[in-house]
Design a protein around this motif. Structure first.
Motif, PDB file in Angstrom:
ATOM      1  N   THR A   1       0.841  -1.204   0.000  1.00 55.66           N
ATOM      2  CA  THR A   1       0.000   0.000   0.000  1.00 55.66           C
ATOM      3  C   THR A   1       0.873   1.250   0.000  1.00 55.66           C
ATOM      4  O   THR A   1       0.585   2.224  -0.697  1.00 55.66           O
TER       5      THR A   1
ATOM      6  N   HIS B   1      -3.963   2.707   3.392  1.00 53.69           N
ATOM      7  CA  HIS B   1      -4.715   2.277   4.583  1.00 53.69           C
ATOM      8  C   HIS B   1      -4.418   0.801   4.832  1.00 53.69           C
ATOM      9  O   HIS B   1      -4.526  -0.026   3.935  1.00 53.69           O
ATOM     10  N   HIS B   2      -4.008   0.480   6.053  1.00 61.75           N
ATOM     11  CA  HIS B   2      -3.829  -0.930   6.432  1.00 61.75           C
ATOM     12  C   HIS B   2      -3.899  -1.051   7.947  1.00 61.75           C
ATOM     13  O   HIS B   2      -3.838  -0.056   8.679  1.00 61.75           O
TER      14      HIS B   2
ATOM     15  N   SER C   1      -5.247   0.127  -0.437  1.00 64.38           N
ATOM     16  CA  SER C   1      -5.597  -0.560   0.804  1.00 64.38           C
ATOM     17  C   SER C   1      -5.384  -2.063   0.690  1.00 64.38           C
ATOM     18  O   SER C   1      -5.384  -2.631  -0.408  1.00 64.38           O
TER      19      SER C   1
END
Length: 780
Positions: free
Chosen positions: A256, A305-306, A331
């Motif tokens: 990501t 986003h993770h 993501s």
């Protein structure tokens, strides 16, 4: 239909004021019926409200609701979202493996939030005081019930729901976004027709167009990632130029970040009008982000986003994406499950991902459908676009998936022996007839009725009998003269620690007459079936060989050698950089397995062997040297603090007690921390061995028996006390050592010049070094 009209006492529990069309159609079934409910509805159609409706009905009836979330990240999310229930006076309690369970809070909770694995654990131990709360559940909501088709996890959910229904018969409400064979799930859960719903795509708030785009597959996997990334950007670009948003799913957390960085440069090169660098207010707001890379990226309208990001950073990223300040988001699959974050365009860049324990695996077809379902922003778009980027060899497979969907299958057959052993170990199945009756409560049985050939149903009874005979032959189950079946101690331990049966058999073999050393314990864990799919990349081979140089690795394959290298490095606090990407997952699984191995050694070998495994577990978990590992037994002492104290010569809880607060402060602890550490050290056992009037000589052929006292000046604990003479074991006993224990020692005039008597005290459940003392007796 207004929420306040339907549920006047619970109107504030919902984030909206009116039910939509899909939600309205389920209201009579949930609020006016008592039967189980099964509902399949498109992503973003609002099916979470169905779960909340069922929970409100349950609470209104004075019951306890259980919400089973498919991922641990979503249990935490629900805890935040459902503050609304807390405001109405109902308690919400999340139970996960990451948190210390408070049984009293769990017992008093109105809404429990758990993963399938945690419900499995709780239902297996339902008759203990710690987990008895699970039998109070009166309504169970299964979020994303298509998890039934997931490799390994699916069978856990399946047997857990069947067990829960036998234990307390709760009302079941099963929800899914992608469920082609909804009638099979309804048949399994005995949901009547009036409580079974299959909402088609016309219930989607935004139409969805999906397709598969190919890329040119090369020899270099790293270069392929960028080929797929540029393909994904080609698909997203038209929407970004029209003020739309794009969500791109990639395989890993690291991906990501890298993809977002590369995409920023590419977007700038293509001159796509994005970003908010001129927006002073957003520039100031972005300072709230803790991750600097994310902060710089977000200002250009690109973010990632993770689950590894802080909650603050995840929340802000989601908020800004919803507000349109972030237009392109990369993501992992976490966002596909539960988080309501739609985009006009969704692209799945990676259809495969690297699992530390499985190697390279395909994304689940149901995960693919779940991700694509995020396309389309209600209220903003008339249509959403979802694309799968695949190489030409796999393109048809994904086209067929998008065209036909996928039926949910049972995965129980893949691990039937393990789950059957667990049920027998709990005492719920005592003969073949009960086994067959249990099987009829599973989704496996229902699917077998639909497709008998595929599920081997023409001779199901024979298949089950073969499975039972296998368990008997391997020593997990024993049969009585009346054909009854019962778990052996081996079977009970395998179930208690969730071991694959091959691993349980291997651990049992380690408990032989010879005391296993640390190397044997590490090899047993590295060879466990739970690590069967671990693979060693070419770039990791040199590091693995360097760690294991000169060591006997037995019959370990390349993956097993990698696990052994990671564990050996972890135990010394220095995992090579090349192995760190998978080290966290390997260490976490290994500490669980070492805990199980300790229990096997405690039951089938000796307290001393169990103590060795317990110390090894603490070293792998904390990265602390062997002579200082006992410090980790002190509450509040982790790897950093243990290393700091050890460097100052304070290596054991006894050293901590001797140092006192002033000595600990000199070693670098603050006074308040020093006081807590000292209190923790004093709560551990502090052993003295008193030999009393033990003789220093004895005549040939004379015998004498003397008592040696093992005194404990600290906290009580389980202990094993052994006596050896010239390294040959004379006696061994287990005890709960509170204050003192008299140990009779036989002194005999053997045909030796002298006898070396050693009394050893080991704690099988604590990572404390064994205490031993030796006295020499001359034979005259």
């Amino acid at each position: 239909m207004e929420v306040a009209e339907v549920l006047p006492d619970f109107a504030d529990a919902f984030a909206f004021e009116e039910f939509n069309r899909m939600q309205r159609e389920t209201v009579p079934a949930i609020l006016e019926q008592e039967g189980n409910v099964v509902a399949s509805a498109p992503t973003a159609s609002g099916k979470t409200a169905i779960a909340e409706l069922a929970i409100c009905k349950c609470l209104d009836d004075g019951g306890t609701a259980l919400f089973i979330a498919p991922m641990r990240a979503l249990t935490n999310e629900k805890e935040g979202e459902w503050d609304r229930f807390e405001d109405l006076g109902y308690s919400v309690y999340v139970v996960t493996g990451e948190r210390e369970l408070n049984p009293r809070r769990a017992r008093r909770a109105d809404i429990l939030v758990m993963t399938p694995e945690k419900v499995d654990s709780a239902t297996r131990k339902h008759d203990s005081r710690r987990y008895d709360f699970v039998t109070d559940v009166t309504c169970c909501v299964i979020d994303e019930v298509h998890l039934l088709d997931a490799d390994r996890r699916g069978s856990v959910l399946e047997v857990t729901i069947s067990r829960l229904r036998r234990l307390c018969s709760p009302r079941i409400v099963a929800l899914s976004a992608t469920m082609k064979n909804v009638d099979d799930v309804a048949a399994w859960l005995d949901a009547p027709p009036e409580c079974t719903f299959e909402f088609g795509d016309d219930y989607r708030p935004v139409d969805l167009e999906t397709g598969v785009k190919t890329y040119t597959h090369g020899e270099n996997a790293f270069a392929d990632k960028y080929r797929r990334l540029y393909r994904a950007l080609d698909l997203a670009e038209p929407h970004l130029r029209e003020d739309g948003q794009a969500l791109v799913f990639v395989a890993s957390r690291q991906d990501t970040v890298r993809a977002a960085e590369k995409a920023r440069d590419e977007i700038a090169e293509r001159d796509v009008p994005m970003g908010a660098r001129g927006d002073y207010e957003f520039h100031t707001e972005s300072e709230r982000l803790e991750n600097e890379t994310l902060r710089n990226s977000a200002l250009d309208g690109v973010a990632f986003h993770h689950a590894g990001l802080s909650k603050n950073d995840r929340d802000l990223t989601e908020q800004w994406f919803k507000e349109g300040k972030i237009e392109l988001l990369f993501s992992t699959s976490t966002l596909a499950w539960g988080v309501n974050l739609p985009a006009r365009c969704v692209v799945i860049r990676d259809t495969k991902y690297h699992d530390p324990l499985e190697g390279e695996v395909d994304m689940s077809p149901l995960d693919v459908l779940q991700m694509l379902g995020r396309a389309g922003r209600p209220g903003y778009d008339d249509v959403g676009y979802g694309w799968v980027v695949a190489d030409s060899q796999e393109a048809d497979k994904y086209r067929r998936l998008l065209r036909e969907g996928k039926e949910i299958e049972s995965r129980l057959a893949e691990s039937l022996d393990s789950h059957l052993n667990a049920e027998i170990a709990m005492g719920t199945l005592t003969d073949l007839e009960e086994v067959m009756a249990w099987l009829e409560t599973t989704f496996y049985y229902v699917r077998g009725q639909s497709d008998p050939e595929a599920y081997g149903f023409p001779d199901l009874r024979g298949r089950v009998r073969d499975c039972l005979e296998g368990l008997v032959e391997q020593g997990f189950v024993e049969t009585g003269d009346d054909l009854s079946i019962e778990a052996t101690p081996l079977g009970v331990l395998a179930s208690k620690y969730y071991l694959r049966l091959e691993t349980a058999a291997r651990f049992h073999a380690v408990c032989g007459p010879e005391e296993p050393d640390e190397e044997a314990l590490l090899r047993a864990v590295a060879a466990a079936a739970e690590f069967d799919s671990v693979s060693a990349r070419q770039s990791e081979r040199d590091s693995i060989n360097a760690v294991l140089v000169g060591r006997d690795t037995g019959d370990l394959d390349a993956g097993g050698r990698k696990v052994l290298a990671v564990l050996s490095g972890a135990a010394s606090g220095s995992v090579p950089a090349e192995l760190r990407s998978d080290a966290w997952a390997i260490r976490r699984n290994a500490t669980r397995l070492l805990s199980a191995l300790r229990a096997f050694l405690d039951r089938f070998a000796s307290p001393l062997a169990a103590n060795r495994a317990r110390r090894l577990e603490a070293r792998v978990e904390n990265g602390v040297a062997g002579d200082a590992v006992g410090l980790t037994a002190i509450d509040g002492v982790g790897p950093g603090r243990a290393s700091k104290l050890a460097k100052e010569g304070i290596a054991t809880p006894g050293d901590v007690a001797d140092a006192g607060v002033s000595g600990l402060v000199e070693a670098g602890l603050s006074e308040s921390v020093a006081e807590r550490v000292l209190e923790g050290a004093r709560s551990l056992p502090a052993i003295e061995i008193e030999w009393g009037e033990f003789p220093d000589r004895i005549e040939v052929k004379k015998n004498d028996v003397r008592d040696v006292t093992v005194r404990n000046e600290g906290g009580p604990a389980r202990a094993g006390i052994s006596v050896t003479v010239n390294d040959v074991e004379m006696t061994e006993s287990g005890t709960y050592l509170r204050s003192e224990e008299a140990v009779p020692v036989g002194v005999f005039g053997a045909d030796e010049d002298e006898l070396a008597y050693t009394v050893r005290v080991a704690f099988p459940e604590l990572p404390l070094l064994p205490i031993s003392e030796t006295r020499t007796v001359a034979v005259v």
